[in-house]
Design an enzyme around this catalytic site. Structure first.
Site, short mmCIF file in Angstrom:
data_model
loop_
_atom_site.label_atom_id
_atom_site.label_comp_id
_atom_site.label_asym_id
_atom_site.label_seq_id
_atom_site.Cartn_x
_atom_site.Cartn_y
_atom_site.Cartn_z
N ASN A 84 0.80 -1.22 0.00
CA ASN A 84 0.00 0.00 0.00
C ASN A 84 0.83 1.28 0.00
O ASN A 84 0.32 2.34 0.35
CB ASN A 84 -0.97 -0.01 1.20
CG ASN A 84 -1.80 -1.28 1.22
OD1 ASN A 84 -1.68 -2.08 2.13
ND2 ASN A 84 -2.62 -1.49 0.20
N ILE A 96 1.05 7.04 0.35
CA ILE A 96 0.44 5.91 1.05
C ILE A 96 -1.02 5.76 0.64
O ILE A 96 -1.78 6.73 0.65
CB ILE A 96 0.54 6.13 2.57
CG1 ILE A 96 2.00 6.33 2.97
CG2 ILE A 96 -0.08 4.98 3.34
CD1 ILE A 96 2.20 7.00 4.30
N CYS A 97 -1.39 4.54 0.30
CA CYS A 97 -2.78 4.22 -0.01
C CYS A 97 -3.42 3.70 1.28
O CYS A 97 -3.23 2.55 1.66
CB CYS A 97 -2.82 3.17 -1.11
SG CYS A 97 -4.50 2.75 -1.61
N LEU A 98 -4.11 4.60 1.98
CA LEU A 98 -4.72 4.27 3.26
C LEU A 98 -6.06 4.99 3.34
O LEU A 98 -6.12 6.21 3.11
CB LEU A 98 -3.80 4.72 4.41
CG LEU A 98 -4.28 4.47 5.83
CD1 LEU A 98 -4.46 2.98 6.12
CD2 LEU A 98 -3.30 5.08 6.83
N SER A 140 -5.95 -3.55 -2.61
CA SER A 140 -5.90 -2.16 -3.05
C SER A 140 -4.43 -1.76 -3.20
O SER A 140 -3.92 -0.92 -2.47
CB SER A 140 -6.60 -1.27 -2.02
OG SER A 140 -6.53 0.08 -2.42
#
Length: 162
Positions: A90, A97-99, A130
């Site tokens: 992620n 950051i993919c959060l 994701s």
């Protein structure tokens, strides 16, 4: 340092006041394995360090990040990026950051400590569905041993990176 930042924050907007409160709370009651502070003359730009969680492949790592806030904080999330090199499903190559809480699940109740704590827990609990790094996501799902080996390399690099 706190007094210096306090003087700067006197030209306060609601977001700057909130960031001062976040900073004070972080100094008084820091979560384990997390530290962060505004840059010298800029309450809107923070440097942070997340330590890899104990008993995980990330254990022993020290990972540097920046948090860039704008005047819409806390109604809008900061832009958060790892400066340290990372290998994680992620985390994009540029360190972003993919959060969910930094995107569509943001809420003004989150403060800097909550953001950093969420990122720290993401290290051990990635969402491979994701992916920001498809190689890391594939390896995490299909070859955990090799994934953990790559993570250990990143941890070792974190000790020598400036």
């Amino acid at each position: 340092m706190f007094a210096k930042i306090w003087r700067i924050s006197r030209m306060s907007t609601p977001s700057r006041k909130r960031l001062m409160r976040d900073f004070k709370r972080l100094m008084q009651d820091p979560p384990a394995g997390i530290s962060g502070a505004p840059q010298d003359n800029n309450i809107m730009l923070w440097n942070a360090v997340i330590f890899g969680p104990d008993d995980s492949p990330w254990d022993g790592g020290t990972f540097k990040l920046t948090l860039q806030f704008n005047e819409e904080y806390p109604n809008k999330p900061p832009t958060v990026r790892f400066i340290s090199r990372m290998f994680h499903p992620n985390i994009y190559a540029d360190g972003s950051i993919c959060l969910d809480i930094l995107q569509n699940q943001w809420s003004p109740i989150y403060d800097v400590a909550a953001i950093l704590t969420s990122i720290q827990s993401l290290l051990c609990d990635p969402n491979p569905n994701s992916p920001a790094n498809s190689e890391a996501a594939r390896m995490f799902s299909e070859n955990k041993r090799e994934y953990n080996r790559k993570v250990r390399e990143i941890v070792e690099q974190s000790w020598t990176a400036d």
